[in-house]
Write a protein that holds these residues in place. Structure first.
Motif, PDB file in Angstrom:
ATOM      1  N   LYS A   1      10.880   0.441  -7.521  1.00 13.01           N
ATOM      2  CA  LYS A   1       9.669   0.887  -6.835  1.00 13.01           C
ATOM      3  C   LYS A   1       9.876   2.232  -6.164  1.00 13.01           C
ATOM      4  CE  LYS A   1       6.287  -0.429  -3.354  1.00 13.01           C
ATOM      5  NZ  LYS A   1       5.848  -1.450  -2.416  1.00 13.01           N
TER       6      LYS A   1
ATOM      7  N   ASP B   1      -0.316  -5.122  -2.897  1.00 13.30           N
ATOM      8  CA  ASP B   1      -0.012  -3.710  -2.635  1.00 13.30           C
ATOM      9  C   ASP B   1      -0.430  -2.832  -3.808  1.00 13.30           C
ATOM     10  OD1 ASP B   1       0.990  -4.304  -0.177  1.00 13.30           O
ATOM     11  OD2 ASP B   1       3.112  -4.168  -0.756  1.00 13.30           O
ATOM     12  N   ASN B   2      -0.158  -3.302  -5.013  1.00  8.43           N
ATOM     13  CA  ASN B   2      -0.533  -2.528  -6.198  1.00  8.43           C
ATOM     14  C   ASN B   2      -2.045  -2.371  -6.297  1.00  8.43           C
ATOM     15  OD1 ASN B   2       2.124  -2.203  -6.908  1.00  8.43           O
ATOM     16  ND2 ASN B   2       2.131  -3.887  -8.381  1.00  8.43           N
ATOM     17  N   GLN B   3      -2.784  -3.424  -5.964  1.00  8.19           N
ATOM     18  CA  GLN B   3      -4.250  -3.333  -6.000  1.00  8.19           C
ATOM     19  C   GLN B   3      -4.748  -2.340  -4.954  1.00  8.19           C
ATOM     20  OE1 GLN B   3      -5.635  -7.337  -5.460  1.00  8.19           O
ATOM     21  NE2 GLN B   3      -5.402  -7.875  -7.625  1.00  8.19           N
ATOM     22  N   GLU B   4      -4.151  -2.363  -3.770  1.00  8.70           N
ATOM     23  CA  GLU B   4      -4.567  -1.427  -2.728  1.00  8.70           C
ATOM     24  C   GLU B   4      -4.269   0.014  -3.135  1.00  8.70           C
ATOM     25  OE1 GLU B   4      -2.774  -2.453   0.980  1.00  8.70           O
ATOM     26  OE2 GLU B   4      -3.703  -4.439   1.023  1.00  8.70           O
ATOM     27  N   GLU B   5      -3.106   0.234  -3.738  1.00 11.41           N
ATOM     28  CA  GLU B   5      -2.753   1.590  -4.166  1.00 11.41           C
ATOM     29  C   GLU B   5      -3.692   2.078  -5.263  1.00 11.41           C
ATOM     30  OE1 GLU B   5       1.349   1.845  -5.226  1.00 11.41           O
ATOM     31  OE2 GLU B   5       2.020   1.165  -3.266  1.00 11.41           O
ATOM     32  N   GLU B   6      -4.022   1.196  -6.212  1.00  6.90           N
ATOM     33  CA  GLU B   6      -4.944   1.582  -7.271  1.00  6.90           C
ATOM     34  C   GLU B   6      -6.321   1.913  -6.694  1.00  6.90           C
ATOM     35  OE1 GLU B   6      -5.009  -1.602 -10.091  1.00  6.90           O
ATOM     36  OE2 GLU B   6      -2.946  -1.230 -10.743  1.00  6.90           O
ATOM     37  N   HIS B   7      -6.749   1.139  -5.699  1.00 10.70           N
ATOM     38  CA  HIS B   7      -8.054   1.389  -5.093  1.00 10.70           C
ATOM     39  C   HIS B   7      -8.056   2.714  -4.337  1.00 10.70           C
ATOM     40  CE1 HIS B   7     -11.959   0.509  -3.421  1.00 10.70           C
ATOM     41  NE2 HIS B   7     -11.492   0.758  -2.202  1.00 10.70           N
ATOM     42  N   LYS B   8      -6.959   3.017  -3.650  1.00 11.04           N
ATOM     43  CA  LYS B   8      -6.874   4.273  -2.908  1.00 11.04           C
ATOM     44  C   LYS B   8      -6.863   5.468  -3.849  1.00 11.04           C
ATOM     45  CE  LYS B   8      -4.489   2.582   1.177  1.00 11.04           C
ATOM     46  NZ  LYS B   8      -3.220   2.611   1.932  1.00 11.04           N
ATOM     47  N   GLU B   9      -6.265   5.310  -5.010  1.00  7.26           N
ATOM     48  CA  GLU B   9      -6.168   6.411  -5.966  1.00  7.26           C
ATOM     49  C   GLU B   9      -7.472   6.625  -6.729  1.00  7.26           C
ATOM     50  OE1 GLU B   9      -2.821   5.496  -8.394  1.00  7.26           O
ATOM     51  OE2 GLU B   9      -1.385   5.899  -6.800  1.00  7.26           O
ATOM     52  N   SER B  10      -8.342   5.634  -6.740  1.00  8.18           N
ATOM     53  CA  SER B  10      -9.588   5.762  -7.489  1.00  8.18           C
ATOM     54  C   SER B  10     -10.555   6.690  -6.745  1.00  8.18           C
ATOM     55  CB  SER B  10     -10.232   4.381  -7.687  1.00  8.18           C
ATOM     56  OG  SER B  10     -10.718   3.900  -6.451  1.00  8.18           O
TER      57      SER B  10
ATOM     58  N   GLN C   1     -11.259   7.385  -2.644  1.00  3.38           N
ATOM     59  CA  GLN C   1     -11.253   8.702  -1.994  1.00  3.38           C
ATOM     60  C   GLN C   1     -12.537   8.923  -1.203  1.00  3.38           C
ATOM     61  OE1 GLN C   1      -8.736  10.766  -1.880  1.00  3.38           O
ATOM     62  NE2 GLN C   1      -7.449   9.518  -3.202  1.00  3.38           N
TER      63      GLN C   1
END
Length: 156
Positions: free
Chosen positions: A77, A110-119, A123
């Motif tokens: 990671k 955590d992965n779902q949160e990161e993907e949502h933040k990057e979408s 933003q």
């Protein structure tokens, strides 16, 4: 009295002879009878102890492999170098080793949160958290400062 003499001289005599020709006296008992068991019971007990020891060692190796799996996950990671020790511990485990279910669940969240933040929507949501009035005031103040410095400039 004989015990005292045997105790005092016996140790020195044993050191002198190096313990050769040491035989059990008639008064001494075997290990099995000393703890109140027959020889068969004692052998069975020893076998049971050996089996329990093997089981404990297997459980310990499994736990070590699980910890190594967690460490290797975090190494991947955070893009850290891999450890050969972790790899050998994982391979040395008798069973398949996976991440603990609670940790796997946390990682998925955590992965779902990161993907949502990057979408794009993530933003936009982060932009909504910004105080627009404060940002507008700051921009106007900066614009006024630039305008004043431009008026003072002799070249322009």
């Amino acid at each position: 009295m004989s015990f005292m003499v045997k105790h005092m001289i016996g140790g020195q005599l044993k050191d002198l002879t190096g313990g050769l020709g040491e035989e059990k006296a008639e008064g001494e008992k075997s290990e099995a009878s000393a703890i109140g068991m027959t020889q068969e019971e004692f052998e069975e007990y020893q076998q049971q102890l050996a089996e329990e020891k093997v089981e404990r060692e297997a459980n310990f190796a499994q736990k070590k492999a699980e910890r190594a799996t967690v460490r290797s996950h975090f190494r991947e990671k955070y893009r850290l170098p891999k450890s050969e020790l972790d790899e050998t511990q994982i391979q040395g485990a008798s069973k398949d080793v996976e991440l603990p279910s609670e940790l796997a669940k946390m990682i998925a969240e955590d992965n779902q949160e990161e993907e949502h933040k990057e979408s794009f929507l993530g933003q936009l949501k982060s932009l909504q958290d910004v105080d627009m009035d404060q940002l507008k005031d700051k921009a106007q103040a900066t614009f006024v400062d630039l305008k004043e410095t431009a008026e003072k400039c002799e070249v322009m």
